[in-house]
Design an enzyme around this catalytic site. Structure first.
Site, PDB file in Angstrom:
ATOM      1  N   TYR A  91     -23.480  19.847 -30.955  1.00 42.22           N
ATOM      2  CA  TYR A  91     -24.322  21.063 -30.864  1.00 42.22           C
ATOM      3  C   TYR A  91     -24.116  22.028 -32.034  1.00 42.22           C
ATOM      4  O   TYR A  91     -24.556  23.176 -31.946  1.00 42.22           O
ATOM      5  CB  TYR A  91     -23.980  21.874 -29.598  1.00 42.22           C
ATOM      6  CG  TYR A  91     -23.854  21.088 -28.321  1.00 42.22           C
ATOM      7  CD1 TYR A  91     -24.937  20.411 -27.777  1.00 42.22           C
ATOM      8  CD2 TYR A  91     -22.645  21.067 -27.635  1.00 42.22           C
ATOM      9  CE1 TYR A  91     -24.801  19.710 -26.590  1.00 42.22           C
ATOM     10  CE2 TYR A  91     -22.508  20.376 -26.442  1.00 42.22           C
ATOM     11  CZ  TYR A  91     -23.597  19.691 -25.929  1.00 42.22           C
ATOM     12  OH  TYR A  91     -23.463  19.014 -24.761  1.00 42.22           O
ATOM     13  N   CYS A 119     -12.838   8.643 -37.910  1.00 44.45           N
ATOM     14  CA  CYS A 119     -13.527   8.122 -39.085  1.00 44.45           C
ATOM     15  C   CYS A 119     -14.992   8.507 -39.049  1.00 44.45           C
ATOM     16  O   CYS A 119     -15.863   7.666 -38.789  1.00 44.45           O
ATOM     17  CB  CYS A 119     -13.351   6.625 -39.161  1.00 44.45           C
ATOM     18  SG  CYS A 119     -11.656   6.250 -39.542  1.00 44.45           S
ATOM     19  N   GLU A 120     -15.238   9.758 -39.248  1.00 44.34           N
ATOM     20  CA  GLU A 120     -16.606  10.252 -39.232  1.00 44.34           C
ATOM     21  C   GLU A 120     -16.610  11.637 -39.888  1.00 44.34           C
ATOM     22  O   GLU A 120     -15.800  12.488 -39.523  1.00 44.34           O
ATOM     23  CB  GLU A 120     -17.076  10.344 -37.782  1.00 44.34           C
ATOM     24  CG  GLU A 120     -18.479  10.789 -37.644  1.00 44.34           C
ATOM     25  CD  GLU A 120     -19.231  10.124 -36.497  1.00 44.34           C
ATOM     26  OE1 GLU A 120     -18.874   8.991 -36.121  1.00 44.34           O
ATOM     27  OE2 GLU A 120     -20.151  10.755 -35.998  1.00 44.34           O
ATOM     28  N   ARG A 155     -18.180  18.892 -29.174  1.00 42.25           N
ATOM     29  CA  ARG A 155     -19.229  19.917 -29.160  1.00 42.25           C
ATOM     30  C   ARG A 155     -19.668  20.355 -30.559  1.00 42.25           C
ATOM     31  O   ARG A 155     -20.803  20.768 -30.757  1.00 42.25           O
ATOM     32  CB  ARG A 155     -18.787  21.127 -28.321  1.00 42.25           C
ATOM     33  CG  ARG A 155     -18.548  20.759 -26.846  1.00 42.25           C
ATOM     34  CD  ARG A 155     -18.392  21.972 -25.953  1.00 42.25           C
ATOM     35  NE  ARG A 155     -19.637  22.692 -25.802  1.00 42.25           N
ATOM     36  CZ  ARG A 155     -19.964  23.762 -26.450  1.00 42.25           C
ATOM     37  NH1 ARG A 155     -19.117  24.300 -27.308  1.00 42.25           N
ATOM     38  NH2 ARG A 155     -21.128  24.341 -26.266  1.00 42.25           N
ATOM     39  N   GLU A 182     -24.237  28.378  -9.571  1.00 47.15           N
ATOM     40  CA  GLU A 182     -23.460  27.185  -9.917  1.00 47.15           C
ATOM     41  C   GLU A 182     -22.859  27.323 -11.311  1.00 47.15           C
ATOM     42  O   GLU A 182     -23.198  26.561 -12.225  1.00 47.15           O
ATOM     43  CB  GLU A 182     -24.394  25.969  -9.983  1.00 47.15           C
ATOM     44  CG  GLU A 182     -24.826  25.407  -8.687  1.00 47.15           C
ATOM     45  CD  GLU A 182     -25.906  24.351  -8.880  1.00 47.15           C
ATOM     46  OE1 GLU A 182     -26.266  23.746  -7.875  1.00 47.15           O
ATOM     47  OE2 GLU A 182     -26.384  24.152 -10.011  1.00 47.15           O
ATOM     48  N   PRO A 183     -21.964  28.257 -11.520  1.00 53.46           N
ATOM     49  CA  PRO A 183     -21.421  28.424 -12.870  1.00 53.46           C
ATOM     50  C   PRO A 183     -20.369  27.360 -13.192  1.00 53.46           C
ATOM     51  O   PRO A 183     -19.562  27.005 -12.336  1.00 53.46           O
ATOM     52  CB  PRO A 183     -20.764  29.802 -12.800  1.00 53.46           C
ATOM     53  CG  PRO A 183     -20.375  29.953 -11.362  1.00 53.46           C
ATOM     54  CD  PRO A 183     -21.396  29.199 -10.559  1.00 53.46           C
ATOM     55  N   GLY A 213     -25.153  28.779 -16.122  1.00 55.83           N
ATOM     56  CA  GLY A 213     -25.682  29.101 -17.443  1.00 55.83           C
ATOM     57  C   GLY A 213     -25.160  30.371 -18.083  1.00 55.83           C
ATOM     58  O   GLY A 213     -25.535  30.693 -19.215  1.00 55.83           O
TER      59      GLY A 213
END
Ligand code: LLP
Length: 431
Positions: free
Chosen positions: A328, A355-356, A324, A284-285, A243
């Site tokens: 997000y 196409c978005e 991303r 746990e990076p 994190g």
């Protein structure tokens, strides 16, 4: 940071990005081995070597390829996997099974079998239903595994809602309720196939404050104290998850010690109070090991200037290689590699070729006013969760990746071909 500007051009780990684009084509993911290794060295210095009896397990989900796992192995770290696919890559890379730990909120029976067969010895238990599956696989393989129980500390982290994991309303971990958590722990202690090893938490991703870590650690330590009291069993391992935040735009990246020193101090004092041996501490990076070590190269194509509204600069990739922004609202910055010294006076939005409308790569970034078709645009900090979440939307192939080191370059992943996109497609004979 292995980026520099020389003779008006962008270099990364000793390589000229315009030359790399010419030689390997675009879109292209590019990784610096020196940058990756330096992150592992930072963690070693500030954590494992500093405190001893610690473990770093790279969260493979951020970027998992055979070459990457070879680098992780060379750096002496373990790896945290979450799927059969990641185990398959680890196996293909010859990653030692005893340095793999298996996370995931819904490990499938076949994945658990695969893990036990490969010799993986550390399972992060994420629910009561998982235990019989682990026991079954161990029985078949006549073995025993270490089990670390993932708790949901119930502390919301301050980050994007999609990447918070430790709050009460979460699909991850086991809630701290007395009649839910402790029976699971007791079952792990009692099972002939599992060794109860410790506790795990992962509170969220892209964090810059550590109050949530500290609060969650307190919850974890209370739980460890309770386990000792109830069952006279020592918690031999505490896993803090990953994190640690990285720089995408201008966020100030915190050193690992900012997060880990207060946690270690608290764990040491807790162990002293209880007069027990300090447990192994694991992290746990994922993102912080690889995000800034990866960049993406695109070629500029069509440019549309909508007067008084926005100037769109289209590139040859898009949400297929970096979802991303759409997912997000992630923000990125970058540079025109062949015009790296020109002043950035023009505000543009970089869009992809899918196409978005949400297919954006960077909103409102400053580039040289001379930006034009054929320029090589580099977007920074795309190493984590870029390739990892790539898709074939619009049947665009997933780009390849090149690894750089001190001026040399080699394929890490070859670009996907059209044939590979169609490889598994079948036309039923009745059509
Ligand atoms: N451990 C566990 C149990 C995790 O769930 C995660 C991330 C990590 C470690 C690694 O966290 P990191 O150090 O990378 O923050 N796709 C999202 C990120 C999802 C993270 C999921 N879990 C993104 O692109 O931002």
């Amino acid at each position: 940071m292995f980026r520099e500007i020389k003779n008006g051009k962008l270099y990364f780990d000793g390589c000229d990005m315009t030359e790399i684009a010419k030689e390997y084509g675009t879109p292209l993911y590019v990784f610096s081995e020196n940058d990756i290794v330096s992150r592992f060295e930072d963690l070693k210095r500030d954590f494992s070597d500093k405190y001893g009896n610690c473990r770093v397990a790279y969260a493979a989900k951020a970027f998992c390829t055979k070459g990457m796992l070879k680098i992780v192995e060379k750096c002496g770290a373990s790896v945290d996997v979450v799927s059969g696919g990641e185990i398959a890559v680890a196996k293909a890379a010859g990653f030692p099974a005893d340095r793999i730990e298996f996370n995931g909120n819904n490990k499938l029976p076949a994945e658990i079998d695969m893990a036990v067969e490969y010799g993986i010895k550390r399972f992060i238990l994420d629910g009561v239903k998982e235990l019989p599956l682990i026991e079954e696989a161990c029985k078949k393989n006549d073995t025993k595994v270490n089990v670390v129980v993932r708790i949901t500390p119930g502390v919301p982290a301050s980050t994007h809602d999609h990447i918070i994991t430790g709050k009460l309303d979460s699909k991850f971990g086991i809630p701290m309720e007395d009649d839910v958590l402790y029976p699971v722990i007791k079952a792990v202690i009692d099972s002939p196939y599992t060794e109860f090893t410790g506790l795990h938490m992962h509170i969220g991703s892209q964090l810059f404050t550590n109050e949530e870590y500290i609060k969650s650690l307190e919850v974890m330590l209370d739980c460890a104290t309770e386990i000792k009291k109830r069952y006279d069993v020592a918690v031999r391992e505490l896993n803090m998850g990953g994190g640690f935040g990285v720089t995408y735009i201008d966020e100030e990246r915190k050193p690992y010690s900012f997060f880990l020193d207060p946690l270690m101090e608290r764990i040491i004092s807790w162990a002293e109070e209880l007069k027990i041996e300090r447990p192994v501490v694991a992290v746990e990076p994922g993102r912080s090991m690889i995000a800034e070590a990866g960049i993406t190269l695109y070629t500029v194509g069509q440019i549309k200037n909508i007067k008084n509204v926005r100037k769109y600069v289209s590139v040859d990739g898009g949400m297929g290689d970096n979802i991303r922004v759409a997912l997000y609202d992630a923000e990125y910055t970058g540079v025109v590699a062949n015009k790296a010294e020109e002043p950035c006076t023009e505000k543009v939005t970089i869009c992809g070729k899918c196409c978005e409308s949400g297919d954006l790569i960077a909103r409102d970034i400053m580039v040289p006013a001379s930006i034009e078709a054929g320029d090589i645009l580099v977007i920074f900090s795309t190493g984590a969760y870029g390739y990892a979440m790539a898709s074939n939307y619009n049947n665009n192939p997933v780009p390849g990746a090149v690894l750089l080191k001190d001026g040399k370059a080699a394929w890490l992943i070859k670009p996907q071909t059209y044939e590979q996109i169609m490889e598994n497609q079948v036309i039923p004979e009745w059509i």
